[in-house]
Scaffold this motif. Sequence first.
Motif, PDB file in Angstrom:
ATOM      1  N   TRP A  82       1.118  -0.929  -0.303  1.00 38.21           N
ATOM      2  CA  TRP A  82      -0.177  -0.232   0.094  1.00 38.21           C
ATOM      3  C   TRP A  82       0.705   0.752  -0.076  1.00 38.21           C
ATOM      4  O   TRP A  82       0.482   2.491  -0.632  1.00 38.21           O
ATOM      5  CB  TRP A  82      -1.008   0.256   1.378  1.00 38.21           C
ATOM      6  CG  TRP A  82      -2.455  -1.352   1.028  1.00 38.21           C
ATOM      7  CD1 TRP A  82      -2.684  -2.466   1.492  1.00 38.21           C
ATOM      8  CD2 TRP A  82      -3.322  -1.058   0.194  1.00 38.21           C
ATOM      9  NE1 TRP A  82      -3.199  -2.436   1.087  1.00 38.21           N
ATOM     10  CE2 TRP A  82      -4.145  -1.853   0.270  1.00 38.21           C
ATOM     11  CE3 TRP A  82      -3.413   0.494  -1.367  1.00 38.21           C
ATOM     12  CZ2 TRP A  82      -4.977  -1.987  -0.002  1.00 38.21           C
ATOM     13  CZ3 TRP A  82      -4.985  -0.084  -1.709  1.00 38.21           C
ATOM     14  CH2 TRP A  82      -5.377  -0.613  -1.395  1.00 38.21           C
ATOM     15  N   ILE A  83       2.591   1.431   0.905  1.00 39.43           N
ATOM     16  CA  ILE A  83       2.744   2.391   0.574  1.00 39.43           C
ATOM     17  C   ILE A  83       3.185   2.839  -0.403  1.00 39.43           C
ATOM     18  O   ILE A  83       3.565   4.091  -1.083  1.00 39.43           O
ATOM     19  CB  ILE A  83       3.830   1.973   1.643  1.00 39.43           C
ATOM     20  CG1 ILE A  83       2.934   2.220   2.661  1.00 39.43           C
ATOM     21  CG2 ILE A  83       5.182   2.952   2.013  1.00 39.43           C
ATOM     22  CD1 ILE A  83       4.475   1.550   4.894  1.00 39.43           C
ATOM     23  N   VAL A  84       4.211   1.558  -1.328  1.00 40.04           N
ATOM     24  CA  VAL A  84       4.756   2.401  -2.436  1.00 40.04           C
ATOM     25  C   VAL A  84       3.910   2.026  -4.052  1.00 40.04           C
ATOM     26  O   VAL A  84       3.628   3.244  -4.187  1.00 40.04           O
ATOM     27  CB  VAL A  84       5.289   0.047  -2.777  1.00 40.04           C
ATOM     28  CG1 VAL A  84       5.983   0.818  -4.939  1.00 40.04           C
ATOM     29  CG2 VAL A  84       6.480   0.339  -1.945  1.00 40.04           C
ATOM     30  N   THR A  85       2.722   1.603  -3.465  1.00 38.13           N
ATOM     31  CA  THR A  85       1.132   1.993  -4.357  1.00 38.13           C
ATOM     32  C   THR A  85       0.920   3.647  -3.900  1.00 38.13           C
ATOM     33  O   THR A  85       0.659   4.696  -5.340  1.00 38.13           O
ATOM     34  CB  THR A  85      -0.189   1.318  -4.361  1.00 38.13           C
ATOM     35  OG1 THR A  85      -0.006  -0.346  -4.518  1.00 38.13           O
ATOM     36  CG2 THR A  85      -1.104   1.874  -5.299  1.00 38.13           C
ATOM     37  N   PHE A  86       0.518   3.769  -2.987  1.00 36.86           N
ATOM     38  CA  PHE A  86       0.865   5.910  -2.184  1.00 36.86           C
ATOM     39  C   PHE A  86       1.604   6.146  -3.086  1.00 36.86           C
ATOM     40  O   PHE A  86       1.572   7.716  -3.860  1.00 36.86           O
ATOM     41  CB  PHE A  86      -0.083   5.815  -1.286  1.00 36.86           C
ATOM     42  CG  PHE A  86       0.204   6.887  -0.408  1.00 36.86           C
ATOM     43  CD1 PHE A  86      -0.592   7.314  -0.938  1.00 36.86           C
ATOM     44  CD2 PHE A  86       1.656   7.930   0.464  1.00 36.86           C
ATOM     45  CE1 PHE A  86      -0.516   8.993  -0.413  1.00 36.86           C
ATOM     46  CE2 PHE A  86       1.553   8.820   0.216  1.00 36.86           C
ATOM     47  CZ  PHE A  86      -0.029   9.869   0.324  1.00 36.86           C
ATOM     48  N   SER A  87       2.836   5.882  -2.993  1.00 33.14           N
ATOM     49  CA  SER A  87       4.343   6.809  -3.404  1.00 33.14           C
ATOM     50  C   SER A  87       4.339   6.947  -4.449  1.00 33.14           C
ATOM     51  O   SER A  87       4.565   7.599  -5.196  1.00 33.14           O
ATOM     52  CB  SER A  87       5.499   6.218  -2.341  1.00 33.14           C
ATOM     53  OG  SER A  87       4.983   5.747  -0.922  1.00 33.14           O
ATOM     54  N   ASP A  88       4.123   5.581  -5.299  1.00 32.71           N
ATOM     55  CA  ASP A  88       3.525   6.192  -7.082  1.00 32.71           C
ATOM     56  C   ASP A  88       3.109   7.180  -7.803  1.00 32.71           C
ATOM     57  O   ASP A  88       2.948   7.887  -8.004  1.00 32.71           O
ATOM     58  CB  ASP A  88       3.533   4.571  -7.397  1.00 32.71           C
ATOM     59  CG  ASP A  88       3.775   4.737  -9.059  1.00 32.71           C
ATOM     60  OD1 ASP A  88       4.735   5.043  -9.272  1.00 32.71           O
ATOM     61  OD2 ASP A  88       2.932   3.823  -9.661  1.00 32.71           O
ATOM     62  N   LYS A  89       1.962   7.093  -6.645  1.00 28.93           N
ATOM     63  CA  LYS A  89       0.851   8.157  -6.976  1.00 28.93           C
ATOM     64  C   LYS A  89       1.030   9.151  -6.552  1.00 28.93           C
ATOM     65  O   LYS A  89       0.700  10.471  -7.548  1.00 28.93           O
ATOM     66  CB  LYS A  89      -0.661   7.649  -6.459  1.00 28.93           C
ATOM     67  CG  LYS A  89      -1.347   6.270  -6.712  1.00 28.93           C
ATOM     68  CD  LYS A  89      -1.425   5.578  -8.070  1.00 28.93           C
ATOM     69  CE  LYS A  89      -2.870   4.874  -8.307  1.00 28.93           C
ATOM     70  NZ  LYS A  89      -1.333   3.401  -8.473  1.00 28.93           N
ATOM     71  N   VAL A  90       1.658   9.459  -5.680  1.00 33.34           N
ATOM     72  CA  VAL A  90       2.059  11.050  -4.974  1.00 33.34           C
ATOM     73  C   VAL A  90       3.081  11.007  -5.897  1.00 33.34           C
ATOM     74  O   VAL A  90       3.274  12.774  -6.670  1.00 33.34           O
ATOM     75  CB  VAL A  90       2.724  11.274  -3.805  1.00 33.34           C
ATOM     76  CG1 VAL A  90       3.307  11.971  -3.376  1.00 33.34           C
ATOM     77  CG2 VAL A  90       1.496  10.803  -2.971  1.00 33.34           C
ATOM     78  N   VAL A  91       4.190  11.314  -6.246  1.00 31.09           N
ATOM     79  CA  VAL A  91       5.837  11.069  -6.993  1.00 31.09           C
ATOM     80  C   VAL A  91       4.667  10.993  -8.800  1.00 31.09           C
ATOM     81  O   VAL A  91       5.430  12.005  -9.460  1.00 31.09           O
ATOM     82  CB  VAL A  91       6.705  10.048  -7.349  1.00 31.09           C
ATOM     83  CG1 VAL A  91       7.662  10.175  -7.990  1.00 31.09           C
ATOM     84  CG2 VAL A  91       7.141   9.988  -6.029  1.00 31.09           C
ATOM     85  N   ALA A  92       4.008  10.190  -9.419  1.00 28.37           N
ATOM     86  CA  ALA A  92       3.859  10.250 -10.703  1.00 28.37           C
ATOM     87  C   ALA A  92       2.554  12.216 -11.062  1.00 28.37           C
ATOM     88  O   ALA A  92       2.825  12.946 -11.566  1.00 28.37           O
ATOM     89  CB  ALA A  92       3.594   8.924 -11.222  1.00 28.37           C
ATOM     90  N   LEU A  93       2.190  12.040  -9.464  1.00 32.94           N
ATOM     91  CA  LEU A  93       1.455  13.316 -10.078  1.00 32.94           C
ATOM     92  C   LEU A  93       2.206  14.207  -9.779  1.00 32.94           C
ATOM     93  O   LEU A  93       2.018  15.354 -11.148  1.00 32.94           O
ATOM     94  CB  LEU A  93       0.736  13.568  -8.466  1.00 32.94           C
ATOM     95  CG  LEU A  93       0.189  14.838  -8.229  1.00 32.94           C
ATOM     96  CD1 LEU A  93      -1.708  14.594  -9.471  1.00 32.94           C
ATOM     97  CD2 LEU A  93      -0.579  14.904  -6.407  1.00 32.94           C
ATOM     98  N   PHE A  94       3.588  14.791  -9.040  1.00 29.11           N
ATOM     99  CA  PHE A  94       4.601  16.194  -8.971  1.00 29.11           C
ATOM    100  C   PHE A  94       4.794  15.362 -10.505  1.00 29.11           C
ATOM    101  O   PHE A  94       5.454  16.739 -10.556  1.00 29.11           O
ATOM    102  CB  PHE A  94       4.885  16.141  -8.294  1.00 29.11           C
ATOM    103  CG  PHE A  94       3.999  16.528  -6.770  1.00 29.11           C
ATOM    104  CD1 PHE A  94       3.605  18.186  -6.529  1.00 29.11           C
ATOM    105  CD2 PHE A  94       3.531  15.441  -6.390  1.00 29.11           C
ATOM    106  CE1 PHE A  94       3.134  18.261  -5.890  1.00 29.11           C
ATOM    107  CE2 PHE A  94       3.034  16.077  -5.110  1.00 29.11           C
ATOM    108  CZ  PHE A  94       2.345  17.639  -4.794  1.00 29.11           C
ATOM    109  N   GLU A  95       5.457  14.815 -10.893  1.00 25.31           N
ATOM    110  CA  GLU A  95       6.343  14.410 -11.872  1.00 25.31           C
ATOM    111  C   GLU A  95       5.477  15.595 -13.144  1.00 25.31           C
ATOM    112  O   GLU A  95       6.286  14.818 -14.520  1.00 25.31           O
ATOM    113  CB  GLU A  95       6.936  12.478 -12.634  1.00 25.31           C
ATOM    114  CG  GLU A  95       7.854  12.774 -11.270  1.00 25.31           C
ATOM    115  CD  GLU A  95       8.457  11.734 -10.895  1.00 25.31           C
ATOM    116  OE1 GLU A  95       9.601  11.151 -10.192  1.00 25.31           O
ATOM    117  OE2 GLU A  95       7.569  10.591 -12.068  1.00 25.31           O
TER     118      GLU A  95
END
Length: 169
Positions: free
Chosen positions: A135-148
């Motif tokens: 869940w943490i990696v899934t969340f982190s991927d979404k956060v990072v992709a959002l800003f990238e």
Amino acid sequence: MITLSLMSKIYKDKKFMSVASPILTHKEFIKTKSIVHHGDTRFNHSLRVSYLAYKIANILGCDTTSTIRAGALHDFFLVRDDKNIMSSTKMFINHPMMAKENAITFFGVNEKEQNIIESHMFPMSPIAPKSKEAWIVTFSDKVVALFEGSKRMQAQFSMWMLLLINLIK
């Protein structure tokens, strides 16, 4: 430049790098440096996802080793997905399995790490995360992709990542 500050901070984190370095320096993984991903490279995206996930997992007392490894490997596929909308859509759905197979082949990832990689696109893909780390990696991927997502947001992304990482020390 703020982006360099973030990358410098990541590379100076000894605990993170002790786990991530064998992946980041592997000849096959280095190939992701030449693949455009969210306006940057797949290598940098994976590094940022892995680091943010590691910081969150560390605070929550989760398995940081599996989080770092799977976070770095979540997009470890070497097919370029920027050709056209149909191939991009197909790649969007299929890339977690491709990344998982590469992670098994080149890094011998364990079952937890396999689920982290194959479920990182949830809920857009049908495989659900089975652990806190997934869940943490899934969340982190979404956060990072959002800003990238856009070049215009890159400096803001780096500033917010640094702020977030400093807050969760």
